[in-house]
Enzyme design. Structure first.
Site, mmCIF file in Angstrom:
data_model
loop_
_atom_site.group_PDB
_atom_site.id
_atom_site.type_symbol
_atom_site.label_atom_id
_atom_site.label_comp_id
_atom_site.label_asym_id
_atom_site.label_seq_id
_atom_site.Cartn_x
_atom_site.Cartn_y
_atom_site.Cartn_z
ATOM 1 N N THR A 328 -29.490 4.305 38.324
ATOM 2 C CA THR A 328 -30.192 4.588 39.585
ATOM 3 C C THR A 328 -30.660 3.283 40.223
ATOM 4 O O THR A 328 -30.506 3.063 41.426
ATOM 5 C CB THR A 328 -31.397 5.509 39.325
ATOM 6 O OG1 THR A 328 -30.950 6.710 38.688
ATOM 7 C CG2 THR A 328 -32.104 5.864 40.619
ATOM 8 N N GLN A 358 -27.837 10.686 41.444
ATOM 9 C CA GLN A 358 -28.662 9.593 41.976
ATOM 10 C C GLN A 358 -27.789 8.547 42.667
ATOM 11 O O GLN A 358 -26.874 7.989 42.066
ATOM 12 C CB GLN A 358 -29.466 8.930 40.860
ATOM 13 C CG GLN A 358 -30.532 9.831 40.246
ATOM 14 C CD GLN A 358 -30.028 10.659 39.088
ATOM 15 O OE1 GLN A 358 -28.824 10.863 38.924
ATOM 16 N NE2 GLN A 358 -30.948 11.143 38.273
ATOM 17 N N GLN A 380 -29.466 12.510 47.005
ATOM 18 C CA GLN A 380 -30.457 12.414 45.928
ATOM 19 C C GLN A 380 -30.929 10.963 45.778
ATOM 20 O O GLN A 380 -30.121 10.036 45.716
ATOM 21 C CB GLN A 380 -29.868 12.897 44.599
ATOM 22 C CG GLN A 380 -30.882 12.903 43.459
ATOM 23 C CD GLN A 380 -30.383 13.629 42.229
ATOM 24 O OE1 GLN A 380 -29.387 14.349 42.278
ATOM 25 N NE2 GLN A 380 -31.063 13.450 41.108
ATOM 26 N N ASP A 381 -32.256 10.775 45.743
ATOM 27 C CA ASP A 381 -32.857 9.456 45.525
ATOM 28 C C ASP A 381 -32.554 8.469 46.652
ATOM 29 O O ASP A 381 -32.174 7.319 46.405
ATOM 30 C CB ASP A 381 -32.395 8.860 44.187
ATOM 31 C CG ASP A 381 -32.989 9.581 42.988
ATOM 32 O OD1 ASP A 381 -33.665 10.601 43.190
ATOM 33 O OD2 ASP A 381 -32.762 9.127 41.862
ATOM 34 N N ASP A 402 -35.548 14.649 45.283
ATOM 35 C CA ASP A 402 -36.394 13.482 44.991
ATOM 36 C C ASP A 402 -36.086 12.314 45.928
ATOM 37 O O ASP A 402 -36.005 11.162 45.491
ATOM 38 C CB ASP A 402 -36.183 13.020 43.538
ATOM 39 C CG ASP A 402 -36.390 14.128 42.520
ATOM 40 O OD1 ASP A 402 -37.131 15.086 42.826
ATOM 41 O OD2 ASP A 402 -35.806 14.042 41.428
ATOM 42 N N ARG A 470 -42.419 16.808 43.310
ATOM 43 C CA ARG A 470 -42.604 17.214 41.922
ATOM 44 C C ARG A 470 -42.967 15.963 41.102
ATOM 45 O O ARG A 470 -42.624 14.838 41.482
ATOM 46 C CB ARG A 470 -41.357 17.890 41.363
ATOM 47 C CG ARG A 470 -40.090 17.026 41.385
ATOM 48 C CD ARG A 470 -38.935 17.743 40.726
ATOM 49 N NE ARG A 470 -37.701 16.952 40.752
ATOM 50 C CZ ARG A 470 -36.645 17.215 39.997
ATOM 51 N NH1 ARG A 470 -36.648 18.241 39.157
ATOM 52 N NH2 ARG A 470 -35.562 16.456 40.069
ATOM 53 N N TRP A 472 -42.648 13.249 38.672
ATOM 54 C CA TRP A 472 -41.673 12.537 37.843
ATOM 55 C C TRP A 472 -42.345 11.967 36.596
ATOM 56 O O TRP A 472 -41.778 11.961 35.516
ATOM 57 C CB TRP A 472 -41.041 11.435 38.689
ATOM 58 C CG TRP A 472 -40.005 10.603 38.002
ATOM 59 C CD1 TRP A 472 -39.227 10.966 36.950
ATOM 60 C CD2 TRP A 472 -39.618 9.259 38.329
ATOM 61 N NE1 TRP A 472 -38.380 9.944 36.600
ATOM 62 C CE2 TRP A 472 -38.601 8.885 37.425
ATOM 63 C CE3 TRP A 472 -40.041 8.349 39.297
ATOM 64 C CZ2 TRP A 472 -37.992 7.627 37.463
ATOM 65 C CZ3 TRP A 472 -39.432 7.101 39.349
ATOM 66 C CH2 TRP A 472 -38.424 6.756 38.435
#
Length: 564
Positions: A328, A358, A380-381, A402, A470, A472
């Site tokens: 990531t 990610q 994502q990310d 996220d 949320r 992490w």
């Protein structure tokens, strides 16, 4: 030779007497030793260590180096010894990682993760040394609150680096490197955590005394202070940088143009040619065009500014992702690490898509960094607010899972945050904040923004639940204030990471939001979630208080609102 029985008996009696005498003397010595007062340095160390999360480790590690501990006559002395111990442990960890990096039996994916770890531990050592230098000046040269902000920010970043190193191995199947290095990473992180706790205790005490003398009450928080500035920008931005961010005419140092009409054809080449450790602003103008490359602004490249021709005109794009073998951390199309990085009128993009997991568009680990009128586009990310102090103004951030995540002290102000259509069966999470220690001064503050669905999600939003965030990590902290939240957000507002993990230790707050998705009656009932009703509590998460913006944002030229 045979010994007569009488002599044998006498010998045995003498032996018993000698043993009894030795035992009596030993007992006397033991009792005499216990009756002695504890050495003075032990008392100082124990007192300082009592405020930490790992007091036994704090005391035992410092007591193992009596030469350093004996010099300690104050809490500050103990902190200095703890920092030196952390630096030594970090150096050992670095050499161990370097040795593993050179082994031929390491998996390719592990090799990539180890490369990240070497960079991250190097940054940790840099941050620890800066902390040590800052502590030497304490409490002179600047206000106690500014000292506290700098000290806590540096150590928060140093801790985050250890977690990021280990996170790089989370998707690797097989191999044993993570098991080999995890103990060392956790040990270094705990040592830093102890130093951070002692610094917070010392600076909080000093600020309380200072405010008490001034007739003011100390607010109970561990957030960076003195962020107030003019025009909505943190005060750490100089007048010159403010002009650069807002001026319609800026003279660049160099020009990047894909068609060859500038000084460089690629952004990476322009960064490589930029001066190192510059104290002056170095402006790289990136002309309109699509630049298909991965760019890193390393820590040695300070005071760099990317100046584009407009969002969606100047586009830096890549497609690295975890599913294709990247970490990531390493997947970012652009990674900004050098201190005081600025960007204006640029799009940062990762086109890997929702199926590649990610895939970061922009990663930021630059202290005093700011982004104005930029787009961050991925799935994502998308935006990795990795560490240290960051500010985003009038930016568009697009993503799915996220898509704003990390453990910086980051404020997003007057931005548009748009959830996109994810893969079938996925849920959208706007944030995933990564604060792992209650003494870290990190978090994500979303202020005066607009949270809604992008055009691809809007027609089918009922099929893809979307949440504000949320947890992490265990002490995840995110606040949404005075923002417009559309009905794309599920009435529950927030979502679990894994069962009950972090639900009691997180801090999620909402303050004076509006819109169809802003109602709080159906929100989660977690211990860590709250509807903020106190203006003074909410103020802690404004630009002025949360990222010390009043001391640095003024220099960027970007507009900002310091308070409400």
């Amino acid at each position: 030779m045979k010994v007569p029985k009488g002599k044998t008996l006498i010998a045995l009696l003498l032996l018993v007497a000698i043993v009894a005498l030795i035992s009596t003397v030993a007992t006397h010595k033991s009792r005499h030793h216990k009756a002695q007062p504890e050495p003075a340095f032990h008392a100082v160390v124990k007192s300082a260590c009592s405020s930490t999360l790992y007091p036994e480790l704090c005391f035992s590690s410092l007591s193992a180096f009596p030469a350093a501990a004996e010099k300690a006559s104050s809490q500050k002395d103990v902190i200095e010894a703890a920092l030196n111990l952390s630096i030594t442990a970090g150096e050992h960890a670095y050499f161990k990682l370097k040795k593993l990096y050179g082994r031929k039996d390491v998996l390719e994916a592990e090799h990539t993760a180890l490369h990240d770890c070497l960079e991250l531990v190097d940054e940790t050592l840099d941050e620890l040394r800066k902390t040590d230098e800052e502590l030497e000046l304490y409490p002179s040269k600047k206000s106690i609150s500014d000292h506290a902000s700098d000290l806590k920010t540096l150590l928060s970043g140093a801790m985050t680096n250890q977690e990021t190193c280990l996170d790089g191995f989370s998707h690797i199947k097989g191999g044993g490197v993570r098991k080999i290095i995890s103990g060392g990473c956790v040990y270094v992180e705990k040592l830093i955590s102890n130093a951070l706790a002692m610094i917070k205790n010392m600076t909080d005490t000093d600020m309380a005394a200072e405010r008490s003398a001034a007739g003011r009450k100390l607010e109970e928080n561990n957030l960076p202070e003195s962020f107030a500035g003019e025009d909505g920008f943190p005060a750490w931005m100089s007048a010159g940088d403010r002009r650069l961010l807002q001026s319609s005419s800026v003279t660049p140092n160099v020009v990047v143009a894909a068609d060859g009409s500038g000084d460089f054809k690629t952004v990476a080449a322009a960064v490589a040619a930029a001066p190192e450790k510059s104290s002056k602003r170095y402006v790289i103008r990136i002309k309109a065009g699509v630049y298909r490359e991965n760019v890193e602004v390393p820590k040695k490249k300070t005071n760099i500014m990317f100046l584009g021709d407009g969002r969606m005109k100047t586009i830096i794009t890549g497609s690295k992702n975890v599913k294709d073998g990247s970490t990531t951390f390493r997947s970012a199309t652009v990674a900004a690490v050098g201190e005081r990085f600025l960007a204006r009128d640029i799009t940062f993009q990762n086109t890997a898509g929702p199926s590649k997991h990610q895939a970061v568009a922009l990663r930021v680990g630059s202290d005093f960094s700011a982004f104005y009128r930029c787009d961050m586009i991925a799935y994502q990310d998308t935006l990795y607010v990795h560490s240290l102090r960051q500010f985003y103004r009038e930016c568009f951030i697009y993503g799915t899972v996220d898509f704003i995540f990390g453990n910086a002290a980051a404020v997003l102000q007057n931005c548009d945050i748009l959830a996109r259509r994810p893969n079938s069966g996925q849920k959208n999470m706007v944030t995933a904040q990564g604060r792992e220690d209650p003494n870290q001064n990190t978090g994500i503050s979303i202020h005066k923004c607009r949270i809604s669905a992008d055009s691809d999600l809007a027609p089918v939003k009922s099929s893809f639940p979307t949440y504000l965030g949320r947890p992490w990590k265990e002490y995840s902290r995110t606040v949404i204030m005075q923002s417009t939240i559309s009905d794309v957000i599920n009435p529950a507002g927030w979502h679990e990471w894994n069962g009950n993990f972090a639900l009691n230790t997180l801090y999620y707050g909402e303050y004076q939001n509006t819109g169809a998705g802003a109602g709080t009656s159906g929100r989660v009932k977690w211990k860590g979630y709250k509807v903020i009703t106190s203006a003074s509590e909410a103020k802690q998460f404004t630009v002025g208080d949360f990222i010390n913006g009043g001391s640095w944002l003024g220099s960027t030229g970007f507009p900002f609102t310091a308070g409400f």
